[in-house]
Design a protein around this motif. Structure first.
Motif, short mmCIF file in Angstrom:
data_model
loop_
_atom_site.label_atom_id
_atom_site.label_comp_id
_atom_site.label_asym_id
_atom_site.label_seq_id
_atom_site.Cartn_x
_atom_site.Cartn_y
_atom_site.Cartn_z
N ASP A 569 59.07 11.47 6.38
CA ASP A 569 60.51 11.45 6.08
C ASP A 569 61.32 10.85 7.23
O ASP A 569 62.34 10.19 6.99
CB ASP A 569 61.00 12.87 5.79
N SER A 570 60.89 11.09 8.47
CA SER A 570 61.65 10.57 9.62
C SER A 570 61.24 9.15 9.99
O SER A 570 61.91 8.51 10.79
CB SER A 570 61.45 11.49 10.83
N GLY A 571 60.13 8.65 9.42
CA GLY A 571 59.64 7.32 9.80
C GLY A 571 59.10 7.28 11.22
O GLY A 571 59.08 6.21 11.85
N ALA A 572 58.69 8.43 11.75
CA ALA A 572 58.27 8.52 13.16
C ALA A 572 56.98 7.72 13.41
O ALA A 572 56.15 7.52 12.52
CB ALA A 572 58.06 9.97 13.55
N VAL A 573 56.84 7.29 14.67
CA VAL A 573 55.63 6.61 15.15
C VAL A 573 54.97 7.51 16.18
O VAL A 573 55.59 7.86 17.20
CB VAL A 573 55.96 5.24 15.77
N VAL A 574 53.72 7.92 15.91
CA VAL A 574 52.99 8.79 16.84
C VAL A 574 51.80 8.01 17.38
O VAL A 574 50.90 7.62 16.62
CB VAL A 574 52.51 10.08 16.13
N ILE A 598 55.12 18.13 19.01
CA ILE A 598 55.44 16.93 18.23
C ILE A 598 56.54 17.24 17.22
O ILE A 598 57.43 16.42 16.96
CB ILE A 598 54.18 16.40 17.53
N GLY A 599 56.55 18.45 16.63
CA GLY A 599 57.61 18.84 15.71
C GLY A 599 58.97 18.84 16.39
O GLY A 599 59.97 18.40 15.81
N ASN A 600 59.04 19.34 17.64
CA ASN A 600 60.30 19.30 18.38
C ASN A 600 60.74 17.87 18.64
O ASN A 600 61.93 17.55 18.59
CB ASN A 600 60.14 20.03 19.72
N GLY A 608 69.89 8.16 13.58
CA GLY A 608 69.79 6.71 13.55
C GLY A 608 68.68 6.15 14.43
O GLY A 608 68.44 4.94 14.41
N ARG A 609 68.02 6.98 15.18
CA ARG A 609 66.92 6.53 16.06
C ARG A 609 65.58 6.95 15.46
O ARG A 609 65.43 8.09 15.04
CB ARG A 609 67.06 7.10 17.45
N ILE A 610 64.62 6.03 15.39
CA ILE A 610 63.29 6.35 14.87
C ILE A 610 62.51 7.10 15.95
O ILE A 610 62.35 6.59 17.07
CB ILE A 610 62.54 5.07 14.46
N PRO A 611 62.03 8.30 15.66
CA PRO A 611 61.27 9.05 16.69
C PRO A 611 59.97 8.31 17.05
O PRO A 611 59.26 7.83 16.18
CB PRO A 611 60.98 10.38 16.01
N VAL A 612 59.70 8.23 18.36
CA VAL A 612 58.45 7.66 18.88
C VAL A 612 57.83 8.70 19.81
O VAL A 612 58.46 9.15 20.76
CB VAL A 612 58.70 6.34 19.63
N ASP A 630 58.50 11.82 24.24
CA ASP A 630 59.30 11.43 23.08
C ASP A 630 60.53 10.64 23.54
O ASP A 630 60.77 10.50 24.73
CB ASP A 630 59.71 12.66 22.26
N ASN A 631 61.27 10.14 22.57
CA ASN A 631 62.51 9.40 22.85
C ASN A 631 63.71 10.14 22.28
O ASN A 631 64.65 9.52 21.77
CB ASN A 631 62.44 7.99 22.27
N GLY A 632 63.69 11.47 22.39
CA GLY A 632 64.72 12.31 21.78
C GLY A 632 65.97 12.43 22.62
O GLY A 632 66.28 11.58 23.47
N ILE A 633 66.68 13.55 22.40
CA ILE A 633 68.00 13.73 23.03
C ILE A 633 67.87 14.13 24.50
O ILE A 633 68.85 14.05 25.24
CB ILE A 633 68.80 14.81 22.28
#
Length: 696
Positions: A569-574, A598-600, A608-612, A630-633
């Motif tokens: 759903d988030s389009g994340a790249v792991v 990884i869930g966090n 608007g940012r794709i999680p990596v 990660d590339n989160g907040i």
């Protein structure tokens, strides 16, 4: 007064022993220094002597070669002057064709008489003429001259093919006229038109240089030699036909000498096979190389004699010094042993621990003052008796059985016993008993040392009680958390159900505000239920763990499978590093660790940012460091430690869902596996969570 005298005597004995020990050290230092000096001097002579001697000899040989080259060039120059004078007279008479054989002979003799006043010098060189056909048709040796074919001589071919009056120096050879060993100095005779009219030359007998070389005062096995710059031999002293008939290839070192022009080197002679120190110098005017040599053995002969003399003198000095040194050491050693025994006795007497010695049967023959002071016994009550006077009824008999078996086998025994003083007061003692062995008779007794550890045992007992109490309290607390979490869910489910029923029954009568209140109540109940579930899982960590070798790739794959919907759903790249290590742990807990981290990363990502997410590892010696970036907040630096607390949230619930227990679960899992977890972060750029796990 009676006590002061023994104390003063003891101090006097110590000062005497100390003085002898200092003298012994000075003797040892002096003996070692003298030996080191002699050995160092010997080694310096052995190491530097040959090198210095070879260098000095090399410089002498180079100087000798320089003098030799200057003398040879002076000789060649004087002989070349005769050829120059002959060239002028030949041109004055109209060329070589104007001379008959007799005329040649007369002109040759006139020039020999003109340039040499010494009658003994005349037989050492001869003048000759070679016509255009290569025939030696005239000479100063005789008239008429025995003709000889010189057309194959190198000098004839050189002058025939090269115009000009350049002086040619031939290699040593046997004269075809006289049969003597000579070398030639020759010049071309040219007509007025430059045509070749023959060769005029001087044959120099090798005896011409004997007196010259004798004056150079060579060493006994020294040699000198003259070469052309192409390596061809001209002369050697002492002269040998092997040298005269050798080709330039027999002298491989000549070209290197010519390139260096002047110097010295160490080479193996091609004639006697000996290593030789070779000095050389290139002629300044003529193409000759002067070489002076002496064998390395001969050069080192004087040094060898000096070394032999020094070795004999040094050996005698070492022998005499060694005898004096051993005698002094033996005497001083006995005095030192006496002082050591006094010091040992004082050390034992003043030791704060209790020390006793016994004979092989266990009878006490010595006890130090600390023993008497602590136990309350007197020497009369101890000496001759066994250590059983300290025995209490609290020590099991097996301890004494093991003690005697160990020390009678020649081993040290260590242990703890509950002993008693003279007044019956018990005390705990840490005991070390060692056998005393004699090289001649074997076992000669035992030595034992006791340390009072009563206070330590009391503290250890209290600590054990506290640990047991704490363990029981933790177990009760964990059981309470489990029961409370489990039992609280039932009334929550009832509240949630009745709220739903009320909503369905009364929804038609609710206004917007009442509907909102019901939604708040239902959401609060659900959130409390999730918190109770999380708390229940938190309390279960480590309770039912099955420790085994776990491949982290497999545990991570399980976590990603649980998160597949959120990732989609988030389009994340792991991104996962290949070949994550294998560790010892519980697979389900490690899966939960990866799933939470990884869930966090998926949850706390800017809109608007794709999680990596990047999962990697590195080797840190005794442990693996697993990294989840990660590339989160991001997390504020002041909160990097706080985020691992239970129910700690760094952002509002309106922005991001969650109970605030996920990272607390991660820390408990890491600590349960013998590791730790920490975070590094930059606000709005992302975070990196690092977990250390011991290697399997």
């Amino acid at each position: 007064m009676g006590l002061a005298q023994p104390a003063a005597k003891a101090r006097s004995d110590d000062a005497e022993a100390l003085g002898f020990r200092r003298l012994r050290r000075w003797l040892v230092a002096g003996f070692i220094s003298a030996n080191l000096f002699l050995v160092s001097a010997y080694l310096v002579m052995v190491w530097l002597g040959p090198r210095y001697t070879v260098e000095e000899t090399g410089r002498s040989m180079r100087t000798l070669a320089l003098a030799l080259s200057e003398q040879v060039e002076a000789t060649i120059r004087s002989e070349a002057a005769i050829l120059t004078s002959l060239q002028r007279e030949i041109r004055a008479r109209g060329g070589a064709s104007a001379f008959s054989e007799t005329a040649w002979y007369e002109m040759f003799m006139a020039h020999l008489n003109l340039f040499s006043d010494d009658p003994a010098d005349k037989p050492l060189h001869a003048l000759f003429f070679v016509d255009v056909d290569g025939t030696a048709s005239a000479s100063s040796v005789s008239n008429p001259t025995r003709r000889a074919d010189a057309s194959m001589r190198p000098y004839f071919a050189f002058h025939r093919d090269n115009p000009g009056e350049e002086l040619f120096i031939s290699e040593v050879s046997q004269s075809k006229i006289t049969g003597l060993w000579v070398f030639f100095l020759t010049q071309r005779i040219s007509g007025e038109d430059g045509s070749f009219q023959g060769v005029i030359g001087i044959s120099l007998r090798i005896g011409r240089f004997e007196d010259l070389f004798d004056r150079l005062r060579l060493p006994a096995d020294g040699t000198i030699a003259i070469h052309r710059i192409d390596g061809a031999p001209l002369y050697r002293h002492p002269f040998t036909e092997a040298f005269a008939t050798a080709t330039p290839s027999a002298f491989p070192g000549v070209q290197a000498m010519i390139e260096k022009r002047s110097g010295y080197d160490l080479q193996v002679s091609p004639f006697d096979g000996k290593p030789r120190i070779v000095g050389y110098n290139l002629g300044r005017r003529y193409p000759i190389l002067a070489v002076a040599t002496v064998s390395r053995e001969g050069a080192l002969a004087a040094w060898s004699r000096t070394l032999s003399w020094f070795s004999g003198l040094g050996g005698a000095a070492l022998g005499l010094g060694g005898m004096l040194f051993l005698f002094s050491l033996r005497h001083l050693g006995s005095l030192e042993r006496e002082a050591r025994m006094r010091r040992l006795s004082q050390t034992v007497d003043q030791n704060p621990h209790m020390i006793i010695t016994t004979d092989p049967e266990g009878a006490i023959d010595y006890a130090n003052p600390s023993f008497y002071r602590f136990t309350g016994f007197t020497p009369e009550e101890v000496i001759g008796r066994t250590p059983r006077i300290l025995k209490s009824d609290e020590t099991p008999p097996e301890v004494f059985t093991d003690l005697w078996r160990t020390i009678r086998a020649g081993h040290e025994w260590r242990g703890e016993m509950l002993n008693r003083r003279k007044d019956g007061t018990p005390y705990w003692a840490s005991i070390v008993i060692s056998p005393v062995m004699d090289e001649a008779s074997g076992l000669c007794g035992f030595v034992g040392m006791q340390e009072d550890i009563s206070e330590r045992k009391r503290i250890e007992g209290r600590v054990a009680e506290l640990v047991a109490e704490l363990k029981e309290s933790n177990q009760e607390l964990e059981h309470f958390a489990y029961v409370a979490s489990h039992d609280l869910r039932q009334p929550l489910r009832m509240i949630t159900s009745y709220l739903g029923l009320l909503r369905r029954k009364l929804s038609a009568a609710f206004d917007e505000e009442a509907s909102e209140y019901f939604a708040f109540a239902a959401n609060g109940a659900k959130r409390l239920d999730r918190m109770i579930v999380d708390l229940l899982e938190f309390s279960r960590i480590g309770k039912q763990s099955a420790m085994e070798d776990v491949e982290l790739n497999a545990a991570l794959a399980d976590g990603l499978q649980n998160l597949r919907v959120a990732i989609r759903d988030s389009g994340a790249v792991v991104n996962v590093a290949e070949n994550l290590p294998t560790v010892r742990g519980d697979r389900s807990e490690l899966t939960r660790l990866f799933q939470n981290l990884i869930g966090n990363a998926l949850k706390y990502c800017q809109e608007g940012r794709i999680p990596v997410v990047d999962v990697s590892y590195r080797d840190a010696g005794a442990e693996w460091i697993i990294s989840v970036r990660d590339n989160g907040i991001g997390i504020d630096a002041d909160c990097l430690e706080k985020v691992f607390g239970i129910f700690q949230r760094m952002v509002s619930r309106d922005q991001y869902e969650g109970t605030g227990i996920g990272l607390a679960v991660c820390r408990k899992i890491a600590e349960h596996h013998g590791g730790r977890i920490w975070a590094e972060s930059e606000v709005e750029r992302g975070s990196t969570f690092l977990v250390s796990l011991p290697k399997a």
